[in-house]
Design an enzyme around this catalytic site. Structure first.
Site, PDB file in Angstrom:
ATOM      1  NE  ARG A 103       9.638  -6.407  -4.167  1.00  0.00           N
ATOM      2  CZ  ARG A 103       8.513  -6.369  -4.647  1.00  0.00           C
ATOM      3  NH1 ARG A 103       7.674  -7.414  -4.616  1.00  0.00           N
ATOM      4  NH2 ARG A 103       7.998  -5.736  -5.664  1.00  0.00           N
ATOM      5  CB  CYS A 107      25.951  -6.639  -1.838  1.00  0.00           C
ATOM      6  SG  CYS A 107      27.484  -6.857  -2.493  1.00  0.00           S
ATOM      7  CG  ASN A 141      10.016 -10.663  -7.843  1.00  0.00           C
ATOM      8  OD1 ASN A 141       9.229 -11.254  -8.433  1.00  0.00           O
ATOM      9  ND2 ASN A 141      10.022  -9.606  -7.107  1.00  0.00           N
ATOM     10  CD  GLU A 142       8.903  -7.498 -10.683  1.00  0.00           C
ATOM     11  OE1 GLU A 142       9.122  -6.667  -9.862  1.00  0.00           O
ATOM     12  OE2 GLU A 142       7.689  -7.484 -11.441  1.00  0.00           O
ATOM     13  CB  CYS A 148      25.871  -2.917  -4.310  1.00  0.00           C
ATOM     14  SG  CYS A 148      26.935  -3.207  -2.761  1.00  0.00           S
ATOM     15  CB  CYS A 150      30.074  -2.796  -0.930  1.00  0.00           C
ATOM     16  SG  CYS A 150      30.272  -4.391  -1.879  1.00  0.00           S
ATOM     17  CB  CYS A 153      30.394  -3.925  -5.853  1.00  0.00           C
ATOM     18  SG  CYS A 153      28.851  -5.177  -5.426  1.00  0.00           S
ATOM     19  CD  GLU A 294       4.783 -10.651 -10.294  1.00  0.00           C
ATOM     20  OE1 GLU A 294       4.367  -9.351 -10.354  1.00  0.00           O
ATOM     21  OE2 GLU A 294       5.670 -10.947  -9.623  1.00  0.00           O
ATOM     22  CD1 TRP A 302       3.674  -1.907  -3.868  1.00  0.00           C
ATOM     23  CD2 TRP A 302       5.415  -1.219  -3.053  1.00  0.00           C
ATOM     24  NE1 TRP A 302       4.288  -2.913  -4.130  1.00  0.00           N
ATOM     25  CE2 TRP A 302       5.564  -2.652  -3.499  1.00  0.00           C
ATOM     26  CE3 TRP A 302       6.463  -0.762  -2.422  1.00  0.00           C
ATOM     27  CZ2 TRP A 302       7.027  -3.226  -3.858  1.00  0.00           C
ATOM     28  CZ3 TRP A 302       7.910  -1.541  -2.689  1.00  0.00           C
ATOM     29  CH2 TRP A 302       7.854  -2.733  -3.115  1.00  0.00           C
TER      30      TRP A 302
HETATM   31  C1  GLA Z   1       6.207  -7.162  -8.696  1.00  0.00           C
HETATM   32  C2  GLA Z   1       6.512  -8.219  -7.913  1.00  0.00           C
HETATM   33  C3  GLA Z   1       5.507  -8.874  -7.147  1.00  0.00           C
HETATM   34  C4  GLA Z   1       4.704  -7.571  -6.548  1.00  0.00           C
HETATM   35  C5  GLA Z   1       4.253  -6.516  -7.709  1.00  0.00           C
HETATM   36  C6  GLA Z   1       3.282  -5.410  -7.065  1.00  0.00           C
HETATM   37  O1  GLA Z   1       5.829  -7.497 -10.132  1.00  0.00           O
HETATM   38  O2  GLA Z   1       7.258  -9.493  -8.651  1.00  0.00           O
HETATM   39  O3  GLA Z   1       5.831  -9.691  -6.028  1.00  0.00           O
HETATM   40  O4  GLA Z   1       5.399  -7.102  -5.425  1.00  0.00           O
HETATM   41  O5  GLA Z   1       5.421  -6.173  -8.376  1.00  0.00           O
HETATM   42  O6  GLA Z   1       4.221  -4.601  -6.442  1.00  0.00           O
HETATM   43 ZN    ZN Z   2      28.446  -4.883  -3.236  1.00  0.00          ZN
END
Ligand code: GLA
Ligand code: ZN
Length: 663
Positions: A103, A107, A141-142, A148, A150, A153, A294, A302
């Site tokens: 995930r 870029c 997300n985060e 990148c 490239c 960029c 979270e 993981w």
């Molecule tokens: C991050 C992500 C979640 C999950 C956790 C645990 O905080 O935002 O989606 O992947 O890590 O890996």
């Molecule tokens: Zn790039």
């Protein structure tokens, strides 16, 4: 108060959904975060949208009075995106593109990715704008990955620099490109600095700022769409506390409020200074309360998994965040996945989906928090002490730590931990913020010091403020060139010192070459201590010396100074002391000179924090240890979780928490 879980209905058979919703409601949960990585579920083929499954999940949750936060799903690109638009995959330093399959692969300058991201965001916003139980959005997300390399960029970096500096001459000057014959004759010659240990430090700092801006721009494109179509919904993002690839002040500017992901359970249980510090950083980004999007619900990992939160710990972790300003509490995740990379990132429920210990503890926490919610409403932390938290200094010190082992966070933590032990609340602020609301300002490792900030700090002291600085203060200007003044430059008068020479006591070019100096403290700091890592050869001009070195050649210099300047005080510590007790005494001296009284004087491992508004003052007391602890508290007040009236002391069980209404 919103309390709930990160929920992925798309991972489970539909027949299970109702059981989940029932169990959530039974636990007192009223919010879920949905669709975080579900782009391919909502757009299985380019331009073909399928929201029916999410409509069904939302409708079911609504029957159980559960609201939802929807995510723009752009943190995972569908496989079809990578296949159709390979340029959307980020390029690594060796010129190859990331192989699709994890995930955060994209870029941020690829036009196709930006357009696809805007399209799914718009489609979701249009589809869900009137969904009765949708209350807000989480962008992506985060943010913070990947970097990148490239050509797009690089060209965008060049454009960004042109906007920033206007002329090549100005850029050459700002980066000091006369060194090693690195001057640029055209904008197109500028490269992405690939190695922060060897490339031009000024180029590296601007690259980091640019990279931060790229992420902020990507988020802003989504936020604009959400605001246009769903003006009644809030927009937030799940930040990562002390993560520092991005300038979180900028990322937060476009949000209604900050949320963050708190995972403090790793090694052996310890005093969670960092979770408190991170919470204060998160509250400081917008100077307002935040959400936990979270929260640790079980062992994480993981490949291999970590420690299991012990009985009481899940509740205590949640209360610590509430004590620092959390107004929403969302556990990650509802049920542990049976598939994929996060099979071992445990949720409140295990793989078996049963409501066991961790679920029950979260349910108890939810009940406790709901019982407090009316009193908590409108309250926040009001600190009389601030700590400057500066991304430029974080980044510039990563490029050149100065002495081996120096990181900005290590410097902040020495001070933050001592303030935590002293029992005072802390606001984390920007270097450009107004200092006058605070009685004391701590500026550890404020390495990048623009003249405007130095003057503001000096004025602050002159007008009665108390300032703490330490080694490496004010070495750099905002373009990461060294100031050409004797240190500490424009702070010399406020601190009453000059520093003509300095050295490392440890060098990363040699192994086992580290050494220490003995330090002798006077007065309230009486005692013998150890100077480690760094020594600035501090010469007091108007300052008094509070600690000296005993080594013959260091005798003319001070380890710790305190200076009366105007109506205030300037403290300077020229080294890192090995003993925690030194910092406790130093903080006590500073707080006394700043006229700051502690909330309480807690025993080791017990944390105190106050949330308040005009009418109410709520004292949180948290036992982070695994033995009962007795704390002195104001007598005759109500402890809100038990309803009992306090005596002069309160005993908290292991991981126990108490909330005392002081007013
Ligand atoms: C991050 C992500 C979640 C999950 C956790 C645990 O905080 O935002 O989606 O992947 O890590 O890996
Ligand atoms: Zn790039």
């Amino acid at each position: 108060m919103y309390i709930g879980v990160d929920y992925y209905p798309e991972h489970w058979p539909r027949e299970r959904w109702e059981t989940d919703a029932q169990m959530m409601q039974a636990a007192g949960f009223n919010i879920v975060r949905l669709a975080e990585f579900a782009w391919v579920n909502m757009e299985p083929q380019e331009g073909r949208f399928e929201f029916g499954w999410l409509d069904d999940a939302l409708a079911l949750l609504a029957r159980y009075d559960i609201r939802a936060i929807l995510c723009t799903p752009t943190a995972v690109m569908p496989a079809w995106v990578a296949r159709a638009y390979p340029e959307t995959l980020a390029m690594q330093t060796d010129g190859t593109r990331i192989v699709w399959g994890v995930r955060k692969n994209n870029c941020f300058t690829a036009g196709a990715y930006r357009l696809l991201s805007e399209r799914i965001t718009r489609a979701m916003a249009e589809h869900f704008k009137d969904a009765p139980n949708v209350i807000g959005w989480q962008t992506d997300n985060e943010f913070g990955n990947p970097v990148c390399h490239c050509d797009t960029c690089r060209a965008t970096f060049q454009d960004w620099l042109r906007t920033k500096y206007g002329t090549l001459e100005a850029l050459n000057q700002a980066w000091g490109t006369h060194f090693w014959g690195h001057s640029f004759g055209t904008w197109g010659e500028i490269q992405i600095p690939v190695d922060r240990n060897t490339h031009n430090p000024s180029a590296c700092l601007d690259w980091q700022r640019f990279y931060s801006w790229l992420n902020v721009r990507f988020q802003r494109d989504q936020v604009q769409i959400l605001r246009e179509i769903c003006p009644q919904h809030f927009v937030t993002h799940n930040l990562m506390g002390l993560f520092h690839e991005l300038d979180y002040y900028d990322l937060a500017a476009d949000l209604d409020f900050v949320s963050w992901d708190n995972y403090p359970v790793w090694g052996k249980p310890d005093i969670p200074y960092k979770a408190a510090e991170a919470a204060d950083v998160m509250r400081g980004l917008k100077k307002r309360n935040f959400w936990i999007m979270e929260q640790t619900a079980g062992p994480g990992g993981w490949g291999s998994y970590g420690r299991n939160p012990r009985p009481g710990e899940i509740r205590k972790i949640a209360f610590q965040q509430v004590a620092h300003g959390a107004d929403g509490m969302v556990w990650f995740r509802w049920r542990t996945c049976t598939a994929g990379r996060e099979q071992y990132w445990h949720g409140l429920l295990g793989h078996d989906g049963k409501g066991l210990r961790r679920y029950q503890e979260a349910a108890q926490t939810a009940a406790d928090l709901h019982s407090l919610s009316t009193l908590l409403e409108g309250t926040t932390v009001k600190a009389s002490v601030a700590l400057i938290y500066d991304y430029d200094s974080i980044w510039a010190l990563r490029i050149q730590p100065g002495y081996a082992g120096n990181t900005y966070h290590a410097a902040v933590e020495r001070i933050y931990a001592a303030l935590f032990r002293a029992g005072v609340n802390v606001d984390m602020i920007k270097p450009t913020d107004d200092f006058t609301p605070y009685r004391a300002v701590f500026a550890p490792d404020l390495y990048v010091l623009p003249d405007t900030v130095a003057r503001a700090l000096s004025d602050y002291v002159e007008n009665g403020g108390v300032l703490f600085c330490d080694s490496r203060t004010g070495v750099k200007d905002e373009t990461n060139l060294c100031h050409d003044r004797t240190l500490p430059g424009l702070l010399s008068d406020a601190l009453g010192i000059t520093i003509e020479e300095y050295e490392s006591l440890d060098h990363d070019w040699g192994r086992g070459l580290s050494f220490t100096y003995a330090v002798q403290g006077d007065g309230d700091l009486a005692g013998e201590y150890t100077a480690t890592q760094t020594a600035e050869w501090v010469q007091p001009t108007t300052a008094e010396t509070l600690a000296t070195y005993t080594e013959w050649h260091m005798q003319p210099f001070a380890a710790l100074t305190r200076n009366r300047f105007g109506k205030g005080w300037g403290y300077f510590l020229g080294t890192n002391i090995g003993e925690e007790a030194f910092y406790d005494r130093l903080i006590a001296d500073i707080l006394a000179h700043a006229d700051v009284t502690a909330i309480a004087t807690p025993p080791e491992g017990v944390e105190v924090s106050v949330r308040e508004n005009g009418d109410r003052r709520l004292l949180f007391v948290l036992n982070h240890t695994e033995t009962p602890q007795t704390v002195s508290v104001p007598a005759g007040k109500t402890e809100l979780l038990t309803g009992q009236i306090t005596d002069t002391t309160l005993t908290l069980d292991r991981y126990g928490v108490a909330v005392i209404q002081l007013r």
